[in-house]
Design a protein around this motif. Structure first.
Motif, PDB file in Angstrom:
ATOM      1  N   LYS A  19     -20.734 -26.769  56.365  1.00 28.04           N
ATOM      2  CA  LYS A  19     -19.624 -25.808  56.397  1.00 28.04           C
ATOM      3  C   LYS A  19     -19.681 -24.879  55.187  1.00 28.04           C
ATOM      4  O   LYS A  19     -19.482 -23.669  55.290  1.00 28.04           O
ATOM      5  CB  LYS A  19     -18.296 -26.551  56.443  1.00 28.04           C
ATOM      6  N   LYS A  20     -19.969 -25.446  54.030  1.00 30.19           N
ATOM      7  CA  LYS A  20     -20.050 -24.634  52.815  1.00 30.19           C
ATOM      8  C   LYS A  20     -21.174 -23.611  52.908  1.00 30.19           C
ATOM      9  O   LYS A  20     -21.042 -22.462  52.477  1.00 30.19           O
ATOM     10  CB  LYS A  20     -20.262 -25.526  51.593  1.00 30.19           C
ATOM     11  N   LEU A  21     -22.299 -24.038  53.480  1.00 33.00           N
ATOM     12  CA  LEU A  21     -23.430 -23.126  53.642  1.00 33.00           C
ATOM     13  C   LEU A  21     -23.054 -21.966  54.565  1.00 33.00           C
ATOM     14  O   LEU A  21     -23.379 -20.803  54.291  1.00 33.00           O
ATOM     15  CB  LEU A  21     -24.631 -23.886  54.201  1.00 33.00           C
ATOM     16  N   LEU A  22     -22.358 -22.301  55.647  1.00 36.46           N
ATOM     17  CA  LEU A  22     -21.912 -21.251  56.574  1.00 36.46           C
ATOM     18  C   LEU A  22     -20.946 -20.284  55.887  1.00 36.46           C
ATOM     19  O   LEU A  22     -21.036 -19.060  56.063  1.00 36.46           O
ATOM     20  CB  LEU A  22     -21.238 -21.884  57.798  1.00 36.46           C
ATOM     21  N   GLU A  23     -20.020 -20.839  55.122  1.00 31.54           N
ATOM     22  CA  GLU A  23     -19.051 -19.977  54.435  1.00 31.54           C
ATOM     23  C   GLU A  23     -19.737 -19.096  53.397  1.00 31.54           C
ATOM     24  O   GLU A  23     -19.404 -17.912  53.242  1.00 31.54           O
ATOM     25  CB  GLU A  23     -17.976 -20.846  53.771  1.00 31.54           C
ATOM     26  N   LYS A  24     -20.717 -19.666  52.696  1.00 35.55           N
ATOM     27  CA  LYS A  24     -21.462 -18.878  51.711  1.00 35.55           C
ATOM     28  C   LYS A  24     -22.246 -17.765  52.397  1.00 35.55           C
ATOM     29  O   LYS A  24     -22.320 -16.628  51.891  1.00 35.55           O
ATOM     30  CB  LYS A  24     -22.411 -19.798  50.941  1.00 35.55           C
ATOM     31  N   THR A  25     -22.826 -18.085  53.564  1.00 33.21           N
ATOM     32  CA  THR A  25     -23.569 -17.079  54.334  1.00 33.21           C
ATOM     33  C   THR A  25     -22.641 -15.944  54.770  1.00 33.21           C
ATOM     34  O   THR A  25     -22.995 -14.763  54.675  1.00 33.21           O
ATOM     35  CB  THR A  25     -24.217 -17.732  55.565  1.00 33.21           C
ATOM     36  N   GLN A  26     -21.450 -16.320  55.238  1.00 33.93           N
ATOM     37  CA  GLN A  26     -20.490 -15.295  55.661  1.00 33.93           C
ATOM     38  C   GLN A  26     -20.100 -14.392  54.495  1.00 33.93           C
ATOM     39  O   GLN A  26     -20.039 -13.173  54.639  1.00 33.93           O
ATOM     40  CB  GLN A  26     -19.241 -15.968  56.248  1.00 33.93           C
ATOM     41  N   ASP A  27     -19.849 -14.993  53.347  1.00 38.11           N
ATOM     42  CA  ASP A  27     -19.491 -14.193  52.169  1.00 38.11           C
ATOM     43  C   ASP A  27     -20.626 -13.249  51.788  1.00 38.11           C
ATOM     44  O   ASP A  27     -20.396 -12.084  51.448  1.00 38.11           O
ATOM     45  CB  ASP A  27     -19.160 -15.109  50.985  1.00 38.11           C
ATOM     46  N   LEU A  28     -21.854 -13.743  51.859  1.00 35.48           N
ATOM     47  CA  LEU A  28     -23.019 -12.926  51.516  1.00 35.48           C
ATOM     48  C   LEU A  28     -23.129 -11.724  52.455  1.00 35.48           C
ATOM     49  O   LEU A  28     -23.329 -10.590  52.010  1.00 35.48           O
ATOM     50  CB  LEU A  28     -24.290 -13.781  51.592  1.00 35.48           C
ATOM     51  N   ILE A  29     -22.984 -11.989  53.758  1.00 35.74           N
ATOM     52  CA  ILE A  29     -23.088 -10.904  54.744  1.00 35.74           C
ATOM     53  C   ILE A  29     -21.962  -9.892  54.552  1.00 35.74           C
ATOM     54  O   ILE A  29     -22.186  -8.674  54.564  1.00 35.74           O
ATOM     55  CB  ILE A  29     -23.074 -11.473  56.178  1.00 35.74           C
ATOM     56  N   LYS A  30     -20.736 -10.399  54.365  1.00 35.44           N
ATOM     57  CA  LYS A  30     -19.595  -9.493  54.184  1.00 35.44           C
ATOM     58  C   LYS A  30     -19.778  -8.609  52.962  1.00 35.44           C
ATOM     59  O   LYS A  30     -19.559  -7.391  53.016  1.00 35.44           O
ATOM     60  CB  LYS A  30     -18.297 -10.303  54.050  1.00 35.44           C
ATOM     61  N   ASN A  31     -20.187  -9.210  51.854  1.00 40.32           N
ATOM     62  CA  ASN A  31     -20.378  -8.433  50.621  1.00 40.32           C
ATOM     63  C   ASN A  31     -21.472  -7.386  50.783  1.00 40.32           C
ATOM     64  O   ASN A  31     -21.341  -6.254  50.320  1.00 40.32           O
ATOM     65  CB  ASN A  31     -20.722  -9.366  49.452  1.00 40.32           C
ATOM     66  N   GLU A  32     -22.553  -7.776  51.471  1.00 44.06           N
ATOM     67  CA  GLU A  32     -23.655  -6.842  51.665  1.00 44.06           C
ATOM     68  C   GLU A  32     -23.238  -5.690  52.575  1.00 44.06           C
ATOM     69  O   GLU A  32     -23.564  -4.526  52.327  1.00 44.06           O
ATOM     70  CB  GLU A  32     -24.867  -7.572  52.264  1.00 44.06           C
ATOM     71  N   LEU A  33     -22.494  -6.006  53.642  1.00 43.85           N
ATOM     72  CA  LEU A  33     -22.026  -4.965  54.555  1.00 43.85           C
ATOM     73  C   LEU A  33     -21.114  -3.973  53.832  1.00 43.85           C
ATOM     74  O   LEU A  33     -21.207  -2.757  54.034  1.00 43.85           O
ATOM     75  CB  LEU A  33     -21.285  -5.577  55.745  1.00 43.85           C
ATOM     76  N   GLU A  34     -20.215  -4.500  53.005  1.00 38.90           N
ATOM     77  CA  GLU A  34     -19.309  -3.613  52.262  1.00 38.90           C
ATOM     78  C   GLU A  34     -20.090  -2.697  51.322  1.00 38.90           C
ATOM     79  O   GLU A  34     -19.816  -1.502  51.228  1.00 38.90           O
ATOM     80  CB  GLU A  34     -18.305  -4.448  51.463  1.00 38.90           C
ATOM     81  N   LYS A  35     -21.098  -3.262  50.656  1.00 42.51           N
ATOM     82  CA  LYS A  35     -21.889  -2.479  49.712  1.00 42.51           C
ATOM     83  C   LYS A  35     -22.696  -1.407  50.443  1.00 42.51           C
ATOM     84  O   LYS A  35     -22.721  -0.242  50.027  1.00 42.51           O
ATOM     85  CB  LYS A  35     -22.821  -3.413  48.936  1.00 42.51           C
ATOM     86  N   VAL A  36     -23.331  -1.794  51.548  1.00 41.25           N
ATOM     87  CA  VAL A  36     -24.148  -0.850  52.307  1.00 41.25           C
ATOM     88  C   VAL A  36     -23.278   0.236  52.930  1.00 41.25           C
ATOM     89  O   VAL A  36     -23.622   1.417  52.909  1.00 41.25           O
ATOM     90  CB  VAL A  36     -24.953  -1.594  53.400  1.00 41.25           C
ATOM     91  N   GLU A  37     -22.113  -0.171  53.480  1.00 38.22           N
ATOM     92  CA  GLU A  37     -21.245   0.796  54.137  1.00 38.22           C
ATOM     93  C   GLU A  37     -20.779   1.868  53.155  1.00 38.22           C
ATOM     94  O   GLU A  37     -20.727   3.051  53.486  1.00 38.22           O
ATOM     95  CB  GLU A  37     -20.043   0.078  54.761  1.00 38.22           C
ATOM     96  N   GLU A  38     -20.461   1.449  51.944  1.00 37.70           N
ATOM     97  CA  GLU A  38     -20.014   2.419  50.936  1.00 37.70           C
ATOM     98  C   GLU A  38     -21.112   3.440  50.643  1.00 37.70           C
ATOM     99  O   GLU A  38     -20.852   4.647  50.565  1.00 37.70           O
ATOM    100  CB  GLU A  38     -19.634   1.678  49.652  1.00 37.70           C
ATOM    101  N   SER A  39     -22.360   2.975  50.510  1.00 36.75           N
ATOM    102  CA  SER A  39     -23.463   3.895  50.225  1.00 36.75           C
ATOM    103  C   SER A  39     -23.754   4.793  51.421  1.00 36.75           C
ATOM    104  O   SER A  39     -24.131   5.957  51.260  1.00 36.75           O
ATOM    105  CB  SER A  39     -24.721   3.111  49.843  1.00 36.75           C
ATOM    106  N   ILE A  40     -23.555   4.260  52.637  1.00 35.17           N
ATOM    107  CA  ILE A  40     -23.804   5.045  53.851  1.00 35.17           C
ATOM    108  C   ILE A  40     -22.874   6.248  53.909  1.00 35.17           C
ATOM    109  O   ILE A  40     -23.310   7.378  54.177  1.00 35.17           O
ATOM    110  CB  ILE A  40     -23.628   4.162  55.108  1.00 35.17           C
ATOM    111  N   TYR A  41     -21.591   6.021  53.654  1.00 32.92           N
ATOM    112  CA  TYR A  41     -20.641   7.130  53.751  1.00 32.92           C
ATOM    113  C   TYR A  41     -20.913   8.188  52.680  1.00 32.92           C
ATOM    114  O   TYR A  41     -20.732   9.385  52.922  1.00 32.92           O
ATOM    115  CB  TYR A  41     -19.210   6.606  53.658  1.00 32.92           C
ATOM    116  N   THR A  42     -21.381   7.760  51.518  1.00 33.84           N
ATOM    117  CA  THR A  42     -21.743   8.728  50.476  1.00 33.84           C
ATOM    118  C   THR A  42     -22.919   9.578  50.939  1.00 33.84           C
ATOM    119  O   THR A  42     -22.895  10.813  50.831  1.00 33.84           O
ATOM    120  CB  THR A  42     -22.108   7.995  49.169  1.00 33.84           C
ATOM    121  N   SER A  43     -23.965   8.932  51.477  1.00 34.80           N
ATOM    122  CA  SER A  43     -25.154   9.663  51.950  1.00 34.80           C
ATOM    123  C   SER A  43     -24.815  10.555  53.132  1.00 34.80           C
ATOM    124  O   SER A  43     -25.309  11.680  53.240  1.00 34.80           O
ATOM    125  CB  SER A  43     -26.255   8.672  52.345  1.00 34.80           C
TER     126      SER A  43
END
Length: 676
Positions: free
Chosen positions: A473-497
């Motif tokens: 369960k912890k591994l799944l939660e860590k994976t979800q956090d990783l994906i969410k953080n990466e999506l937020e970071k990428v999305e912010e750069s996408i809108y700038t570009s």
């Protein structure tokens, strides 16, 4: 993915087999198909959509009547569409048949050999061009998946996430959430402490609440963005009314609003100053009573010479060593006087103790001084804030007076707009409160989940049987956090570009000094130099849609080369447009035609020829034109007084309507090719 050819047989206006080969040249990547209205441009576009997904564009009428009428009259009962395309450097062919014979087949071509894919055909084709994304690339302009709303804004959140490949990551998040719930169910079957199960159920509920709250927050943010956009339009309409009284009152109101905004900032600064003062001097306030009593005690003791004892240890020691009293009398070892003075060492004070007492006294005096300073600063802060609150109260009443005066102006449009403005302000205020409450709830849930996760960690040691499940369960939660953080970071750069790309185009080609604004609700719109949203014309809306989707495809292409571990580009497909330049004037049409091929791998344009807009000539001049076709209509009816229609390509004129033909049908004819 790039289209190689299209073959239609007995599909709508096309009788028999008609073949169209698209340009695959990397530089000359544009194919144009000219046709007068009603010849079958939209039929061609929908043949592509139908072949891939049995889907039609919103503007395609009578989509159940697909069999060509001439073919039907001759006893044919089926129709077919075949498409060849290149994907991942491999050649593919798909064919869909409808009517009496209905099938869908896919072949992969390897070294000239056709190998039929015998299972999962629909899924494989959908992975190449997802059905929910096809409308972004293949569009007839009517009811497109990208439409400018009444607020003059284009919703882009979903298309960005689709085309840039968020779908795979989002699906992974959904799957991880489902697996987490399954683990919770399994935990109930394992003999673990009841408190642990209850805590996990609470955490699961809180995470569900967190997801719902975040979704609600996103919806509330979208609503606020809509209200704010509507409010800006109302403001612009009010200011556009040619009445001196309206202009004067709105200008005064704007000036007062700026003043109020400044005063609110000052009020926030005072509030922060007050908090800072309390943090800095709170310990002084708690120490005040102590410092008063302690100082009184120290001062009284020092005055009487009794702190901390009546004699100094050094003085007594010196007398004993010198064997002489301070009065001059001799003192001998063992005498009564010597023994009495020696006994004084029991009560004499240590110099270190005296030094500490003096330091304590200095600190207490500092506390007393700071206490006075803190009181003065806090009093001054409170007085300034009270004065500012009074001024703000007066200014807000004055704002209401302006609104009343404007609404009483004898002009129906003014009063309606002012009433609308007032209503929108109320809605904006309500939306902001909803957002504030939502953010507070999410923060509270975040804290509760962190606390619960900590408790869970401590309890796990007491439940070894469940440890493996908890680790999963912890591994799944860590994976979800990783994906969410990466999506937020990428999305912010996408809108700038994305903003940079579109602004570059607007700066080069648009007459007005406009740029784009991306709202918090993930909408884009044109804004003037003063930051106001521009109510777009039909031509400007079309430009915004074309350049937006083209720029987004360009970003997807760039993202593919970077190979992001989280994002898998949803689709990089050709842009197939039906009559894209019809709502644009000559200058805009040529500008857009010049830019679109630079942003995408392949461009296919179905259009009627407008002598004022030489799209083919412009593309040929820029070295982007690959192939030109035209649709030729054979018509069984007599010509009568109807004119013969023609199309001119590369200084060659072609007749495209032939009356008195044996049958009614439309042919696809190649007019020019600029690729070897």
């Amino acid at each position: 993915m790039r289209l190689k050819y299209l073959l239609v047989e007995n599909f709508r206006s096309f009788y028999g087999e008609q073949y169209l080969e698209f340009s695959l040249d990397e530089k000359k990547n544009t194919t144009i198909v000219y046709a007068p209205n009603g010849f079958g441009k939209t039929n061609l576009l929908n043949a592509i959509l139908w072949c891939f997904h049995r889907k039609f564009s919103p503007g395609f009428k009578a989509n159940t009547d697909l069999l060509n009428w001439e073919a039907k009259s001759r006893g044919r009962k089926s129709f077919h569409v075949e498409i060849g395309f290149i994907h991942d450097n491999k050649e593919w062919r798909i064919k869909r048949s409808g009517g009496a014979i209905s099938f869908f087949k896919l072949w992969r071509i390897e070294e000239g050999n056709f190998r039929e894919v015998d299972s999962g055909v629909e899924a494989l084709v959908n992975s190449i061009l997802p059905v929910d994304m096809a409308g972004y690339f293949i569009s007839d302009g009517e009811g497109s998946d990208l439409q400018i709303g009444k607020d003059a804004l284009l919703s882009i959140g979903r298309s960005v996430r689709d085309i840039l490949g968020f779908n795979v990551a989002e699906k992974a998040l959904e799957d991880a959430a489902k697996l987490t719930k399954e683990i919770v169910s399994q935990l109930r079957e394992v003999q673990v402490d009841e408190k642990l199960v209850a805590l996990e159920e609470t955490l699961s509920f809180q995470r569900d609440q967190q997801v719902r709250k975040r979704k609600k927050l996103a919806e509330d943010t979208e609503v606020l963005s809509q209200y704010q956009a509507d409010f800006e339009l109302v403001e612009q309409d009010l200011k556009s009314i040619d009445l001196d009284e309206v202009k004067s009152l709105t200008d005064q109101r704007d000036a007062l609003l700026r003043t109020i905004a400044r005063q609110k900032r000052e009020r926030r600064d005072l509030q922060e100053e007050r908090i800072s003062l309390i943090r800095t001097y709170s310990w002084v306030a708690f120490a005040q009573r102590f410092q008063d009593e302690a100082l009184d005690f120290i001062d009284e003791a020092e005055f009487k010479g009794k702190l901390p004892a009546p004699f100094n240890i050094q003085l007594v020691t010196d007398i004993l060593e010198e064997e002489s009293c301070i009065c001059g009398a001799p003192i001998h070892d063992g005498s009564d006087a010597f023994l009495k003075i020696q006994a004084l060492l029991q009560e004499a004070s240590n110099p270190d103790i005296i030094n500490r007492v003096h330091r304590a006294r200095g600190r207490l005096i500092a506390i007393k001084t700071l206490s006075d300073t803190a009181l003065q600063q806090l009093k001054k802060n409170i007085e300034k804030r009270a004065e500012l609150d009074e001024v703000l109260h007066i200014n807000k009443r004055t704002l209401d007076d302006y609104s009343i005066k404007i609404s009483r102006i004898d002009h129906s449009k003014v009063s309606d707009l002012e009433a609308r403005r007032k209503l929108l302000l109320t809605k904006i205020d309500g939306s902001k409160k909803d957002i504030w409450r939502g953010e507070a709830d999410i923060n509270e849930l975040d804290d509760a989940i962190r606390s619960g996760a900590g408790d869970m960690g401590r309890l796990e040691a007491l439940a070894p049987q469940a440890k493996k499940l908890f680790l999963k369960k912890k591994l799944l939660e860590k994976t979800q956090d990783l994906i969410k953080n990466e999506l937020e970071k990428v999305e912010e750069s996408i809108y700038t570009s994305l903003k940079e790309k579109i602004d570059d185009f607007l700066k080069k080609y648009l007459r007005q000094d406009y740029s784009i604004k991306i709202t918090s609700g993930l909408k884009i719109g044109l804004v003037s130099s003063n930051g106001n949203i521009v109510p777009t014309s039909g031509g400007q809306s079309a430009i915004l849609s074309f350049i937006y989707i083209s720029s987004l495809v360009a970003l997807a292409r760039e993202a593919t080369s970077k190979r992001n571990a989280i994002l898998q580009p949803g689709a990089i497909a050709p842009l197939v447009y039906d009559a894209p330049f019809s709502s644009l004037d000559r200058v805009y049409a040529l500008n857009v035609a010049r830019e679109l091929p630079n942003l995408v791998d392949q461009l296919i344009v179905l259009m009627y020829q407008d002598s004022d807009k030489d799209i083919a000539g412009e593309l040929q001049k820029s070295g982007r034109l690959g192939k030109v076709y035209y649709l030729n209509a054979n018509i069984s009816a007599d010509q009568g007084e109807r004119p013969v229609e023609t199309i001119r390509v590369a200084d060659q004129e072609y007749v495209v309507t032939h009356y008195g033909s044996p049958i009614d049908n439309v042919e696809i004819v190649e007019a020019a090719s600029y690729v070897s």
